[in-house]
Design a protein around this motif. Sequence first.
Motif, PDB file in Angstrom:
ATOM      1  N   LEU A  11       0.850  -1.198   0.000  1.00  0.00           N
ATOM      2  CA  LEU A  11       0.000   0.000   0.000  1.00  0.00           C
ATOM      3  C   LEU A  11       0.884   1.245   0.000  1.00  0.00           C
ATOM      4  O   LEU A  11       1.629   1.477   0.953  1.00  0.00           O
ATOM      5  N   THR A  55      -0.270  12.520   7.086  1.00  0.00           N
ATOM      6  CA  THR A  55      -1.631  12.631   7.603  1.00  0.00           C
ATOM      7  C   THR A  55      -2.552  13.191   6.509  1.00  0.00           C
ATOM      8  O   THR A  55      -3.733  12.845   6.441  1.00  0.00           O
ATOM      9  N   GLU A  76      -3.515  10.819  15.697  1.00  0.00           N
ATOM     10  CA  GLU A  76      -4.181  12.127  15.528  1.00  0.00           C
ATOM     11  C   GLU A  76      -5.162  12.072  14.356  1.00  0.00           C
ATOM     12  O   GLU A  76      -6.228  12.670  14.399  1.00  0.00           O
TER      13      GLU A  76
HETATM   14  C1  LIG Z   1       6.425   0.295  10.545  1.00  0.00           C
HETATM   15  C2  LIG Z   1       5.779   1.238   9.585  1.00  0.00           C
HETATM   16  C3  LIG Z   1       5.223   0.752   8.417  1.00  0.00           C
HETATM   17  C4  LIG Z   1       4.624   1.635   7.515  1.00  0.00           C
HETATM   18  N1  LIG Z   1       4.066   1.120   6.354  1.00  0.00           N
HETATM   19  C5  LIG Z   1       3.471   1.960   5.480  1.00  0.00           C
HETATM   20  C6  LIG Z   1       2.910   1.455   4.264  1.00  0.00           C
HETATM   21  O1  LIG Z   1       2.917   0.255   3.981  1.00  0.00           O
HETATM   22  N2  LIG Z   1       2.373   2.349   3.389  1.00  0.00           N
HETATM   23  C7  LIG Z   1       2.334   3.674   3.648  1.00  0.00           C
HETATM   24  O2  LIG Z   1       1.802   4.418   2.817  1.00  0.00           O
HETATM   25  N3  LIG Z   1       2.861   4.197   4.789  1.00  0.00           N
HETATM   26  C8  LIG Z   1       3.428   3.370   5.712  1.00  0.00           C
HETATM   27  N4  LIG Z   1       3.978   3.884   6.870  1.00  0.00           N
HETATM   28  C9  LIG Z   1       4.012   5.329   7.067  1.00  0.00           C
HETATM   29  C10 LIG Z   1       2.908   5.852   7.992  1.00  0.00           C
HETATM   30  O3  LIG Z   1       1.644   5.508   7.511  1.00  0.00           O
HETATM   31  C11 LIG Z   1       3.072   7.379   8.086  1.00  0.00           C
HETATM   32  O4  LIG Z   1       4.336   7.644   8.666  1.00  0.00           O
HETATM   33  C12 LIG Z   1       1.966   8.012   8.908  1.00  0.00           C
HETATM   34  O5  LIG Z   1       0.778   8.028   8.167  1.00  0.00           O
HETATM   35  C13 LIG Z   1       2.304   9.438   9.367  1.00  0.00           C
HETATM   36  O6  LIG Z   1       2.700  10.229   8.296  1.00  0.00           O
HETATM   37  P1  LIG Z   1       4.023  11.158   8.445  1.00  0.00           P
HETATM   38  O7  LIG Z   1       5.133  10.265   8.878  1.00  0.00           O
HETATM   39  O8  LIG Z   1       4.164  11.898   7.173  1.00  0.00           O
HETATM   40  O9  LIG Z   1       3.700  12.150   9.617  1.00  0.00           O
HETATM   41  P2  LIG Z   1       2.941  13.566   9.554  1.00  0.00           P
HETATM   42  O10 LIG Z   1       1.629  13.431   8.870  1.00  0.00           O
HETATM   43  O11 LIG Z   1       3.882  14.581   9.029  1.00  0.00           O
HETATM   44  O12 LIG Z   1       2.704  13.839  11.071  1.00  0.00           O
HETATM   45  C14 LIG Z   1       3.712  14.312  11.972  1.00  0.00           C
HETATM   46  C15 LIG Z   1       3.055  14.621  13.306  1.00  0.00           C
HETATM   47  O13 LIG Z   1       2.087  15.669  13.142  1.00  0.00           O
HETATM   48  C16 LIG Z   1       0.821  15.243  13.625  1.00  0.00           C
HETATM   49  N5  LIG Z   1      -0.227  15.816  12.760  1.00  0.00           N
HETATM   50  C17 LIG Z   1      -0.278  15.789  11.416  1.00  0.00           C
HETATM   51  N6  LIG Z   1      -1.401  16.412  10.988  1.00  0.00           N
HETATM   52  C18 LIG Z   1      -2.055  16.846  12.094  1.00  0.00           C
HETATM   53  C19 LIG Z   1      -3.250  17.550  12.305  1.00  0.00           C
HETATM   54  N7  LIG Z   1      -4.030  17.941  11.300  1.00  0.00           N
HETATM   55  N8  LIG Z   1      -3.614  17.824  13.569  1.00  0.00           N
HETATM   56  C20 LIG Z   1      -2.851  17.442  14.615  1.00  0.00           C
HETATM   57  N9  LIG Z   1      -1.678  16.769  14.476  1.00  0.00           N
HETATM   58  C21 LIG Z   1      -1.297  16.474  13.230  1.00  0.00           C
HETATM   59  C22 LIG Z   1       0.862  13.719  13.493  1.00  0.00           C
HETATM   60  O14 LIG Z   1      -0.053  13.095  14.374  1.00  0.00           O
HETATM   61  C23 LIG Z   1       2.299  13.425  13.865  1.00  0.00           C
HETATM   62  O15 LIG Z   1       2.423  13.375  15.264  1.00  0.00           O
HETATM   63  C24 LIG Z   1       4.575   3.024   7.782  1.00  0.00           C
HETATM   64  C25 LIG Z   1       5.134   3.502   8.976  1.00  0.00           C
HETATM   65  C26 LIG Z   1       5.729   2.622   9.873  1.00  0.00           C
HETATM   66  C27 LIG Z   1       6.319   3.182  11.135  1.00  0.00           C
END
Ligand SMILES: Cc1cc2nc3c(=O)[nH]c(=O)nc-3n(C[C@H](O)[C@H](O)[C@H](O)COP(=O)(O)OP(=O)(O)OC[C@H]3O[C@@H](n4cnc5c(N)ncnc54)[C@H](O)[C@@H]3O)c2cc1C
Length: 377
Positions: free
Chosen positions: A122, A131, A363
């Motif tokens: 995915l 997010t 979140e």
């Molecule tokens: C083991 C593992 C496996 C994974 N596998 C997949 C996969 O197969 N496919 C895939 O697509 N992704 C995968 N991911 C990625 C994961 O889905 C994303 O890291 C996650 O969705 C968060 O996105 P980001 O890292 O860009 O954080 P961000 O969205 O940048 O968030 C950073 C921080 O800001 C907070 N935040 C963001 N927006 C808001 C808001 N509007 N209000 C309040 N707080 C907010 C968040 O809660 C977080 O604390 C994986 C991650 C891990 C750790």
Amino acid sequence: MGECEESELTRLLREQAGGFASCRAGAGGWEPPDTPGLLSRFREAAGLGWAGLLTSEGYGGEGAGWPEAVAVVEELAAGEPRLALMMASHLTCCRGAEMWGREDALREVLPPLARGERLGALGLTEPEAGTDFDRPRAALMVRGEAEVAVSGNKCFVTNAAAETPFSLLTFARSKSGLAALLIPSEAPGLHLAHLYRFSGWEGLPNHAVVLQDCRVPAGGVLRDGLGREDLLGMLDGAWLLAAALAAGMGRACLEEAAAYARRREQGGARLAGHQSAAFRLADTATGLELLRTSLLPAARRLRDGEDVHAEICMLKLHSAGWLEEAASCAVEMCGSFGYTLDSRISSLWRDSKGLRLLWGTRELARLELARSLGLPK
Ligand SMILES: Cc1cc2nc3c(=O)[nH]c(=O)nc-3n(C[C@H](O)[C@H](O)[C@H](O)COP(=O)(O)OP(=O)(O)OC[C@H]3O[C@@H](n4cnc5c(N)ncnc54)[C@H](O)[C@@H]3O)c2cc1C
């Protein structure tokens, strides 16, 4: 059948998956599995039909439903969390493809996925859209009638493996909104980039994927014109499986901590005989039971096409938060041994943090929950 009573099929699958995974719960020092080992375990699991659990029989799958998938993922997670996460990602990809694809295209692409000859992945997250998963920068370009290409970067993609073919369920902006795409790893223009090394989840195949003017094969545009709600519909299933992962991993934490508390003597008694230690284990067991009893009704309602989004947001929110607490508590119960890299419990603890982030942070679940409670954004 009671709300929490499993069907015969679910029970049988649970038993089978429990036996399959438990044989790998190692004795002695804990060693992280490597990627080839995990891929080989995935193929073994696929040989038992689990890769095709959520795929209809007409496309070569088992035609089972969410309760069965939850049972298998939970049992795998109790023994082999990485294998469970690979299976959950694979099942999410297969289910998403079947939700949106055209019958003629699915007849071609789904059978090898259902047999586990290809991994399903995915690709939701992008460097600038985590997010904000519904606002990808990746863009679809249609050139004439026959040629469709996509450019963009996806990151943290579980099951994007260098060692084996995979199919990527991913999303791109289009003139009509969002397009869901299923792209084989062999497609010209699809490249694996960075291999992520997480603080936990060692060995898990997880890469950044670059789509550079990548040719989408015929039938690979599953559906064009999707919106946020459609993607959230897919995430309901993914989050349900993430909660099943938490239940399995939480059970492993409880078992590890209880076993240690039974054999370790301090203060003239076994740890388990000290009330403060016993209370901690009792609290973990309570959280686990509450989580497990919420999973089956949610899985049934999802299978039956009911609106279960709010409940699943709660499951995502609760399960990942509870698991990290349970794992942290188990580490402390095992003293400094629990904090060493040789202990399985420290691995579960590090993995538990990643589960909070998987497929959306807590979140995002909170935002969605607030929305379904009618609270303004
Ligand atoms: C083991 C593992 C496996 C994974 N596998 C997949 C996969 O197969 N496919 C895939 O697509 N992704 C995968 N991911 C990625 C994961 O889905 C994303 O890291 C996650 O969705 C968060 O996105 P980001 O890292 O860009 O954080 P961000 O969205 O940048 O968030 C950073 C921080 O800001 C907070 N935040 C963001 N927006 C808001 C808001 N509007 N209000 C309040 N707080 C907010 C968040 O809660 C977080 O604390 C994986 C991650 C891990 C750790």
